[in-house]
Design a protein around this motif. Sequence first.
Motif, mmCIF file in Angstrom:
data_model
loop_
_atom_site.group_PDB
_atom_site.id
_atom_site.type_symbol
_atom_site.label_atom_id
_atom_site.label_comp_id
_atom_site.label_asym_id
_atom_site.label_seq_id
_atom_site.Cartn_x
_atom_site.Cartn_y
_atom_site.Cartn_z
ATOM 1 N N ALA A 97 0.869 -1.184 0.000
ATOM 2 C CA ALA A 97 0.000 0.000 0.000
ATOM 3 C C ALA A 97 0.901 1.228 0.000
ATOM 4 C CB ALA A 97 -0.913 0.003 1.218
ATOM 5 N N VAL A 98 0.795 2.029 -1.042
ATOM 6 C CA VAL A 98 1.716 3.153 -1.217
ATOM 7 C C VAL A 98 0.967 4.403 -1.665
ATOM 8 C CG1 VAL A 98 3.692 1.668 -1.750
ATOM 9 C CG2 VAL A 98 2.263 2.508 -3.606
ATOM 10 N N PRO A 99 1.539 5.591 -1.372
ATOM 11 C CA PRO A 99 0.962 6.821 -1.914
ATOM 12 C C PRO A 99 1.259 6.928 -3.409
ATOM 13 C CG PRO A 99 2.935 7.316 -0.636
ATOM 14 C CD PRO A 99 2.673 5.843 -0.484
ATOM 15 N N TRP A 147 -11.937 6.489 7.064
ATOM 16 C CA TRP A 147 -11.217 5.993 5.895
ATOM 17 C C TRP A 147 -12.256 5.463 4.925
ATOM 18 C CZ3 TRP A 147 -6.264 7.160 5.748
ATOM 19 C CH2 TRP A 147 -5.555 7.282 6.949
ATOM 20 N N ARG A 148 -12.005 5.576 3.641
ATOM 21 C CA ARG A 148 -12.920 5.050 2.631
ATOM 22 C C ARG A 148 -12.150 4.115 1.699
ATOM 23 N NH1 ARG A 148 -17.760 5.723 0.825
ATOM 24 N NH2 ARG A 148 -18.129 7.534 2.153
ATOM 25 N N ILE A 149 -12.630 2.872 1.606
ATOM 26 C CA ILE A 149 -12.031 1.902 0.700
ATOM 27 C C ILE A 149 -12.912 1.804 -0.537
ATOM 28 C CG2 ILE A 149 -11.453 -0.533 0.356
ATOM 29 C CD1 ILE A 149 -10.763 -0.692 3.320
ATOM 30 N N PRO A 186 -16.359 8.597 -14.750
ATOM 31 C CA PRO A 186 -15.073 9.303 -14.675
ATOM 32 C C PRO A 186 -14.177 8.705 -13.588
ATOM 33 C CG PRO A 186 -16.788 10.622 -13.654
ATOM 34 C CD PRO A 186 -17.458 9.395 -14.224
ATOM 35 N N ASP A 187 -13.412 7.685 -13.945
ATOM 36 C CA ASP A 187 -12.543 7.001 -12.982
ATOM 37 C C ASP A 187 -11.474 7.935 -12.419
ATOM 38 O OD1 ASP A 187 -11.500 4.712 -11.555
ATOM 39 O OD2 ASP A 187 -9.921 4.626 -13.064
ATOM 40 N N LEU A 188 -10.930 8.788 -13.258
ATOM 41 C CA LEU A 188 -9.891 9.719 -12.808
ATOM 42 C C LEU A 188 -10.573 10.922 -12.157
ATOM 43 C CD1 LEU A 188 -7.426 9.441 -15.803
ATOM 44 C CD2 LEU A 188 -7.378 8.232 -13.622
ATOM 45 N N ASP A 189 -10.820 10.787 -10.857
ATOM 46 C CA ASP A 189 -11.611 11.759 -10.112
ATOM 47 C C ASP A 189 -10.780 12.739 -9.293
ATOM 48 O OD1 ASP A 189 -10.654 10.081 -8.141
ATOM 49 O OD2 ASP A 189 -12.618 9.409 -7.457
ATOM 50 N N GLY A 190 -9.460 12.698 -9.442
ATOM 51 C CA GLY A 190 -8.593 13.603 -8.689
ATOM 52 C C GLY A 190 -8.171 13.086 -7.326
ATOM 53 N N ARG A 191 -8.791 12.041 -6.836
ATOM 54 C CA ARG A 191 -8.498 11.553 -5.489
ATOM 55 C C ARG A 191 -7.254 10.667 -5.433
ATOM 56 N NH1 ARG A 191 -12.786 11.276 -1.422
ATOM 57 N NH2 ARG A 191 -10.918 11.688 -0.202
ATOM 58 N N ASP A 192 -6.857 10.096 -6.570
ATOM 59 C CA ASP A 192 -5.685 9.213 -6.585
ATOM 60 C C ASP A 192 -4.421 9.913 -6.107
ATOM 61 O OD1 ASP A 192 -6.923 6.853 -7.625
ATOM 62 O OD2 ASP A 192 -6.898 7.752 -9.611
ATOM 63 N N VAL A 193 -4.287 11.185 -6.387
ATOM 64 C CA VAL A 193 -3.044 11.910 -6.106
ATOM 65 C C VAL A 193 -3.057 12.626 -4.757
ATOM 66 C CG1 VAL A 193 -2.527 12.179 -8.556
ATOM 67 C CG2 VAL A 193 -3.835 13.954 -7.383
ATOM 68 N N GLU A 194 -4.148 12.551 -3.997
ATOM 69 C CA GLU A 194 -4.213 13.211 -2.687
ATOM 70 C C GLU A 194 -3.189 12.609 -1.733
ATOM 71 O OE1 GLU A 194 -8.248 12.886 -1.306
ATOM 72 O OE2 GLU A 194 -8.992 14.278 -2.832
ATOM 73 N N ASP A 195 -2.648 13.453 -0.851
ATOM 74 C CA ASP A 195 -1.602 13.015 0.080
ATOM 75 C C ASP A 195 -2.010 11.811 0.922
ATOM 76 O OD1 ASP A 195 0.209 14.924 -0.769
ATOM 77 O OD2 ASP A 195 -0.334 16.363 0.790
ATOM 78 N N VAL A 235 -7.504 3.398 -0.895
ATOM 79 C CA VAL A 235 -7.886 3.846 0.438
ATOM 80 C C VAL A 235 -7.796 5.361 0.458
ATOM 81 C CG1 VAL A 235 -7.375 3.756 2.900
ATOM 82 C CG2 VAL A 235 -6.986 1.723 1.474
ATOM 83 N N LEU A 236 -8.927 6.012 0.768
ATOM 84 C CA LEU A 236 -8.984 7.464 0.826
ATOM 85 C C LEU A 236 -9.087 7.938 2.263
ATOM 86 C CD1 LEU A 236 -11.638 8.050 -1.987
ATOM 87 C CD2 LEU A 236 -9.145 8.228 -2.203
ATOM 88 N N ASP A 237 -8.415 9.034 2.564
ATOM 89 C CA ASP A 237 -8.532 9.696 3.855
ATOM 90 C C ASP A 237 -9.671 10.700 3.735
ATOM 91 O OD1 ASP A 237 -8.310 11.238 6.133
ATOM 92 O OD2 ASP A 237 -6.145 11.532 5.955
ATOM 93 N N ASP A 238 -10.831 10.341 4.283
ATOM 94 C CA ASP A 238 -11.995 11.224 4.214
ATOM 95 C C ASP A 238 -12.173 12.028 5.501
ATOM 96 O OD1 ASP A 238 -12.695 10.730 1.622
ATOM 97 O OD2 ASP A 238 -14.500 9.587 2.055
ATOM 98 N N GLY A 239 -11.089 12.281 6.215
ATOM 99 C CA GLY A 239 -11.137 13.114 7.413
ATOM 100 C C GLY A 239 -11.502 12.323 8.648
#
Length: 147
Positions: A7-9, A76-78, A38-47, A69-73
Motif C-alpha cells: 500500500a503506497v501513496p 477511511w474510505r475503501i 469518470p474514474d480519474l476523479d482527482g483523489r488518486d493523487v491526494e496526500d 484507500v482514501l482519507d476522508d477526514g
Amino acid sequence: MTVRATAVPFDRLDPHAVYAVARLRQQVFVVEQECPYPDLDGRDVEDGTRHVLLLDDTSGSALLGYARVLDDGDVWRIGRVLLDVPARGQGLADVVMRTALSVCRGRDVVLDAQSPLARWYATFGFVVDGPEFVEDGIPHVPMRLSV
C-alpha cells in the motif's frame, strides 16, 4: 504463484504501475461492468490516499488486484476493490482487503459495496450502514467497520 501486496501513496508508484492500475480499473469497471464513469476523479493523487497493489512476483510483478484507500477526514474510505480475471476464485481478494485495512488506523472505515458482495465484506467486520442504492446501474449498499 508468489503474490505480494503493498500500500503506497501515488508518488511512490512508478509510471508502469500507474498505467497498470488505470488499465485494470478501466478493464473491470468500465468494460467488464459496462459502467462508463469518470474514474480519474482527482483523489488518486491526494496526500492521504493509499494504493493497494497485489502483485504476482512470479511474472515480473504483474498487477493482479487493487484497492484504493482514501482519507476522508473522520473516516477511511475503501473503494475500487478489484481482481484481474485470472486471479479470481483463489482467495486473493482477501489479501487485497487485509492490506487495505492495515493502513486504516484509528477511525471507522466505510465503503459502498456492490450488493452481491456485502456478505464478503461482512467477513471483515463491515455492517450495512444505510439503504441500498443504485450507482451506474449496479445495486450498492453503504457499509461501515467501526473501530
